[in-house]
Enzyme design. Sequence first.
Site, PDB file in Angstrom:
ATOM      1  CG  ASP A  67       1.960  11.705 -11.737  1.00  0.00           C
ATOM      2  OD1 ASP A  67       1.721  10.274 -10.689  1.00  0.00           O
ATOM      3  OD2 ASP A  67       2.511  12.550 -10.801  1.00  0.00           O
ATOM      4  CG  ASP A 136      10.853  18.685  -5.870  1.00  0.00           C
ATOM      5  OD1 ASP A 136      10.176  18.266  -5.110  1.00  0.00           O
ATOM      6  OD2 ASP A 136      11.091  18.220  -6.847  1.00  0.00           O
ATOM      7  CG  HIS A 138       8.062  17.447  -6.875  1.00  0.00           C
ATOM      8  ND1 HIS A 138       8.845  16.638  -7.195  1.00  0.00           N
ATOM      9  CD2 HIS A 138       6.990  16.331  -6.290  1.00  0.00           C
ATOM     10  CE1 HIS A 138       8.703  15.448  -7.121  1.00  0.00           C
ATOM     11  NE2 HIS A 138       7.491  14.854  -6.340  1.00  0.00           N
ATOM     12  CD  GLU A 143      10.546  17.052  -9.693  1.00  0.00           C
ATOM     13  OE1 GLU A 143      10.223  17.224  -9.058  1.00  0.00           O
ATOM     14  OE2 GLU A 143      10.280  16.453 -10.547  1.00  0.00           O
TER      15      GLU A 143
HETATM   16  P1  PGA Z   1       6.464   9.687  -1.892  1.00  0.00           P
HETATM   17  O1  PGA Z   1       5.852  11.021  -3.001  1.00  0.00           O
HETATM   18  O2  PGA Z   1       4.894  10.117  -1.615  1.00  0.00           O
HETATM   19  O3  PGA Z   1       6.639   8.938  -1.956  1.00  0.00           O
HETATM   20  O4  PGA Z   1       7.081  10.441  -0.375  1.00  0.00           O
HETATM   21  C1  PGA Z   1       5.522  11.658  -3.184  1.00  0.00           C
HETATM   22  C2  PGA Z   1       5.217  13.023  -4.972  1.00  0.00           C
HETATM   23  O5  PGA Z   1       6.751  12.478  -4.717  1.00  0.00           O
HETATM   24  O6  PGA Z   1       5.177  13.958  -5.088  1.00  0.00           O
END
Ligand code: PGA
Length: 245
Positions: A67, A136, A138, A143
Amino acid sequence: MKILIKKTYEELNKEAAKIVKEAIQAKPNLVLGLATGGTPLGCYQELIQIHKAGKLDFSKVAIFNLDEYLGLSTDHPQSYNYFMYENLLDYININRENFHIPDGMTKNIEKFCQEYEEKIQKAGGIDLQLLGIGRDGHVGFNEPGTPLDSRTQLVKLAESTIKDNSRFFERKEDVPRFAITLGVQTIFEAKKILLLASGENKADAVAKFIEGPITPQITASILQKHPDTIVILDEAAALKLKGKY
Ligand code: PGA
Protein backbone atom coordinates in the site's frame (compact mmCIF):
# COMPACT_ATOMS: atom_id res chain seq x y z
CA MET A 1 -3.47 -21.41 9.43
CA LYS A 2 -0.38 -22.43 11.24
CA ILE A 3 0.12 -20.40 14.44
CA LEU A 4 3.59 -19.99 15.94
CA ILE A 5 3.98 -18.23 19.27
CA LYS A 6 7.43 -16.89 20.14
CA LYS A 7 8.49 -15.49 23.49
CA THR A 8 9.73 -12.17 22.16
CA TYR A 9 9.62 -9.88 19.14
CA GLU A 10 13.28 -10.72 18.50
CA GLU A 11 12.51 -14.44 18.23
CA LEU A 12 9.54 -13.70 16.02
CA ASN A 13 11.78 -11.72 13.65
CA LYS A 14 14.35 -14.49 13.42
CA GLU A 15 11.66 -17.02 12.53
CA ALA A 16 10.04 -14.71 9.96
CA ALA A 17 13.38 -13.89 8.31
CA LYS A 18 14.22 -17.60 8.16
CA ILE A 19 10.99 -18.30 6.27
CA VAL A 20 11.66 -15.45 3.80
CA LYS A 21 15.27 -16.56 3.38
CA GLU A 22 14.33 -20.16 2.66
CA ALA A 23 11.68 -19.07 0.16
CA ILE A 24 14.24 -16.97 -1.75
CA GLN A 25 16.82 -19.73 -1.63
CA ALA A 26 14.27 -22.19 -3.01
CA LYS A 27 13.19 -19.74 -5.74
CA PRO A 28 15.74 -16.98 -6.45
CA ASN A 29 13.21 -15.04 -8.56
CA LEU A 30 10.61 -15.11 -5.79
CA VAL A 31 7.73 -12.62 -6.05
CA LEU A 32 7.62 -11.16 -2.58
CA GLY A 33 4.79 -9.06 -1.20
CA LEU A 34 6.03 -6.70 1.49
CA ALA A 35 4.50 -4.52 4.16
CA THR A 36 5.44 -1.34 6.01
CA GLY A 37 4.74 -0.17 9.56
CA GLY A 38 6.50 -0.98 12.81
CA THR A 39 5.96 -4.73 12.78
CA PRO A 40 8.17 -5.88 9.86
CA LEU A 41 11.13 -3.68 10.85
CA GLY A 42 12.82 -6.37 12.92
CA CYS A 43 12.41 -8.94 10.17
CA TYR A 44 13.92 -6.50 7.66
CA GLN A 45 16.88 -5.96 9.99
CA GLU A 46 17.41 -9.72 10.14
CA LEU A 47 17.20 -10.03 6.35
CA ILE A 48 19.78 -7.25 5.95
CA GLN A 49 22.14 -9.08 8.31
CA ILE A 50 21.67 -12.36 6.45
CA HIS A 51 22.33 -10.57 3.15
CA LYS A 52 25.45 -8.85 4.53
CA ALA A 53 26.77 -12.20 5.72
CA GLY A 54 26.63 -13.24 2.06
CA LYS A 55 23.84 -15.71 2.56
CA LEU A 56 21.00 -14.14 0.63
CA ASP A 57 20.85 -12.85 -2.92
CA PHE A 58 17.97 -10.50 -3.79
CA SER A 59 19.15 -9.74 -7.32
CA LYS A 60 16.36 -11.68 -9.01
CA VAL A 61 13.64 -11.12 -6.39
CA ALA A 62 10.63 -8.99 -7.33
CA ILE A 63 8.86 -7.00 -4.62
CA PHE A 64 5.30 -5.71 -4.66
CA ASN A 65 4.40 -3.54 -1.69
CA LEU A 66 0.97 -3.63 -0.16
CA ASP A 67 0.00 0.00 0.00
CA GLU A 68 0.85 3.69 -0.21
CA TYR A 69 -0.69 6.88 1.12
CA LEU A 70 -2.53 8.97 -1.41
CA GLY A 71 -0.89 12.33 -2.04
CA LEU A 72 2.60 11.51 -0.77
CA SER A 73 5.34 11.57 -3.40
CA THR A 74 8.00 8.87 -3.50
CA ASP A 75 10.55 11.12 -1.78
CA HIS A 76 8.25 12.18 1.06
CA PRO A 77 9.84 10.87 4.28
CA GLN A 78 6.54 9.41 5.47
CA SER A 79 5.72 7.73 2.17
CA TYR A 80 5.92 3.97 2.16
CA ASN A 81 8.22 4.13 -0.84
CA TYR A 82 10.69 6.11 1.27
CA PHE A 83 10.18 3.71 4.18
CA MET A 84 11.10 0.71 2.05
CA TYR A 85 14.36 2.24 0.84
CA GLU A 86 15.26 3.51 4.29
CA ASN A 87 14.55 0.25 6.08
CA LEU A 88 15.40 -2.48 3.57
CA LEU A 89 16.07 -1.73 -0.09
CA ASP A 90 19.14 0.49 0.38
CA TYR A 91 20.85 -2.36 2.22
CA ILE A 92 20.19 -5.32 -0.06
CA ASN A 93 21.04 -6.06 -3.69
CA ILE A 94 17.53 -5.65 -5.02
CA ASN A 95 17.27 -4.58 -8.65
CA ARG A 96 15.32 -1.31 -8.34
CA GLU A 97 13.35 -2.12 -11.47
CA ASN A 98 11.96 -5.11 -9.61
CA PHE A 99 10.53 -3.01 -6.79
CA HIS A 100 6.90 -2.02 -7.14
CA ILE A 101 4.71 0.05 -4.85
CA PRO A 102 1.42 1.84 -5.43
CA ASP A 103 1.89 5.39 -6.73
CA GLY A 104 0.39 7.82 -4.23
CA MET A 105 0.55 10.62 -6.80
CA THR A 106 -1.18 8.85 -9.68
CA LYS A 107 -3.54 10.99 -11.70
CA ASN A 108 -5.74 8.08 -12.67
CA ILE A 109 -6.30 5.93 -9.62
CA GLU A 110 -8.59 3.35 -11.18
CA LYS A 111 -6.26 2.75 -14.12
CA PHE A 112 -3.25 2.59 -11.83
CA CYS A 113 -4.90 0.00 -9.57
CA GLN A 114 -5.85 -2.18 -12.51
CA GLU A 115 -2.33 -1.98 -13.92
CA TYR A 116 -0.82 -2.85 -10.53
CA GLU A 117 -2.94 -5.99 -10.44
CA GLU A 118 -1.88 -6.83 -14.00
CA LYS A 119 1.79 -6.38 -13.11
CA ILE A 120 1.40 -8.86 -10.26
CA GLN A 121 -0.30 -11.33 -12.58
CA LYS A 122 2.40 -10.89 -15.21
CA ALA A 123 5.07 -11.60 -12.60
CA GLY A 124 3.31 -14.91 -11.93
CA GLY A 125 1.43 -13.85 -8.78
CA ILE A 126 2.78 -13.23 -5.30
CA ASP A 127 4.68 -16.24 -3.96
CA LEU A 128 5.08 -15.02 -0.40
CA GLN A 129 3.16 -12.15 1.16
CA LEU A 130 4.35 -10.61 4.41
CA LEU A 131 1.62 -8.93 6.46
CA GLY A 132 1.13 -7.04 9.68
CA ILE A 133 -2.28 -6.48 11.18
CA GLY A 134 -3.97 -3.29 12.34
CA ARG A 135 -5.63 -2.99 15.75
CA ASP A 136 -8.90 -2.99 13.83
CA GLY A 137 -8.03 -6.28 12.14
CA HIS A 138 -7.06 -4.79 8.79
CA VAL A 139 -4.57 -6.29 6.35
CA GLY A 140 -3.02 -3.86 3.91
CA PHE A 141 -5.25 -0.83 4.42
CA ASN A 142 -8.41 -2.91 4.11
CA GLU A 143 -10.36 -1.35 6.95
CA PRO A 144 -13.44 -2.85 8.63
CA GLY A 145 -16.27 -3.14 6.14
CA THR A 146 -14.06 -3.68 3.07
CA PRO A 147 -15.57 -6.48 0.96
CA LEU A 148 -13.56 -9.67 1.20
CA ASP A 149 -13.54 -9.96 -2.59
CA SER A 150 -12.00 -6.50 -3.06
CA ARG A 151 -9.09 -5.88 -5.37
CA THR A 152 -6.49 -3.09 -5.43
CA GLN A 153 -8.30 0.17 -4.83
CA LEU A 154 -8.44 3.56 -3.16
CA VAL A 155 -9.59 3.34 0.46
CA LYS A 156 -10.40 5.74 3.26
CA LEU A 157 -8.39 5.12 6.41
CA ALA A 158 -10.22 4.34 9.65
CA GLU A 159 -9.86 6.81 12.54
CA SER A 160 -7.99 4.21 14.64
CA THR A 161 -5.46 3.70 11.81
CA ILE A 162 -4.92 7.44 11.45
CA LYS A 163 -4.35 7.66 15.20
CA ASP A 164 -1.96 4.68 15.23
CA ASN A 165 0.03 5.91 12.24
CA SER A 166 0.25 9.48 13.51
CA ARG A 167 3.31 8.34 15.51
CA PHE A 168 5.26 8.48 12.25
CA PHE A 169 4.12 12.05 11.45
CA GLU A 170 4.73 15.38 13.15
CA ARG A 171 1.01 16.00 13.68
CA LYS A 172 -2.04 13.78 13.45
CA GLU A 173 -3.50 16.20 10.87
CA ASP A 174 -0.60 15.36 8.57
CA VAL A 175 -1.62 11.69 8.21
CA PRO A 176 -3.21 11.23 4.78
CA ARG A 177 -6.88 10.20 4.91
CA PHE A 178 -6.74 7.95 1.85
CA ALA A 179 -4.46 5.24 0.53
CA ILE A 180 -4.14 2.78 -2.33
CA THR A 181 -4.02 -0.80 -1.10
CA LEU A 182 -3.95 -4.31 -2.49
CA GLY A 183 -7.44 -5.72 -2.09
CA VAL A 184 -8.38 -8.45 0.37
CA GLN A 185 -8.88 -10.89 -2.47
CA THR A 186 -5.58 -9.87 -4.08
CA ILE A 187 -3.79 -10.57 -0.80
CA PHE A 188 -5.66 -13.85 -0.40
CA GLU A 189 -4.40 -15.01 -3.81
CA ALA A 190 -0.77 -15.01 -2.61
CA LYS A 191 0.51 -18.57 -2.63
CA LYS A 192 1.95 -18.30 0.87
CA ILE A 193 1.20 -15.72 3.54
CA LEU A 194 3.25 -14.80 6.58
CA LEU A 195 1.43 -12.58 9.08
CA LEU A 196 3.34 -11.09 11.99
CA ALA A 197 1.91 -9.48 15.10
CA SER A 198 3.71 -8.21 18.15
CA GLY A 199 2.60 -6.54 21.36
CA GLU A 200 -0.42 -6.52 23.61
CA ASN A 201 -2.16 -3.79 21.61
CA LYS A 202 -2.63 -6.36 18.83
CA ALA A 203 -3.98 -9.10 21.11
CA ASP A 204 -7.67 -8.29 20.48
CA ALA A 205 -7.32 -8.16 16.70
CA VAL A 206 -5.26 -11.36 16.76
CA ALA A 207 -7.86 -13.29 18.79
CA LYS A 208 -10.64 -12.04 16.52
CA PHE A 209 -9.01 -12.88 13.21
CA ILE A 210 -7.86 -16.32 14.31
CA GLU A 211 -10.79 -17.46 16.45
CA GLY A 212 -13.70 -15.23 15.44
CA PRO A 213 -16.03 -15.42 12.45
CA ILE A 214 -14.81 -14.68 8.93
CA THR A 215 -16.14 -11.18 8.38
CA PRO A 216 -15.43 -7.98 6.44
CA GLN A 217 -15.33 -6.29 9.86
CA ILE A 218 -11.97 -8.04 10.44
CA THR A 219 -10.48 -8.35 6.99
CA ALA A 220 -7.59 -10.54 8.22
CA SER A 221 -10.16 -13.20 9.16
CA ILE A 222 -10.30 -14.33 5.51
CA LEU A 223 -6.90 -15.94 6.12
CA GLN A 224 -8.67 -18.72 8.06
CA LYS A 225 -9.57 -20.07 4.62
CA HIS A 226 -6.13 -19.64 3.08
CA PRO A 227 -4.33 -22.92 2.29
CA ASP A 228 -0.84 -21.81 3.34
CA THR A 229 -0.74 -19.09 5.97
CA ILE A 230 1.73 -18.92 8.83
CA VAL A 231 1.02 -16.51 11.68
CA ILE A 232 3.91 -15.65 13.97
CA LEU A 233 3.03 -13.94 17.23
CA ASP A 234 4.97 -12.92 20.26
CA GLU A 235 3.49 -13.89 23.62
CA ALA A 236 1.97 -10.44 24.17
CA ALA A 237 0.07 -10.53 20.86
CA ALA A 238 -1.14 -14.05 21.65
CA LEU A 239 -2.49 -13.13 25.11
CA LYS A 240 -6.19 -13.24 24.20
CA LEU A 241 -6.22 -16.46 22.21
CA LYS A 242 -8.38 -19.10 23.83
CA GLY A 243 -7.14 -22.14 21.94
CA LYS A 244 -3.86 -24.00 22.48
CA TYR A 245 -1.29 -23.52 19.74
P1 PGA B 1 2.17 -1.71 12.55
O1 PGA B 1 0.95 -1.64 11.55
O2 PGA B 1 3.08 -2.76 12.06
O3 PGA B 1 2.81 -0.34 12.50
O4 PGA B 1 1.62 -2.02 13.89
C1 PGA B 1 0.39 -2.82 11.11
C2 PGA B 1 -0.77 -2.52 10.19
O5 PGA B 1 -1.39 -1.45 10.33
O6 PGA B 1 -1.09 -3.37 9.35
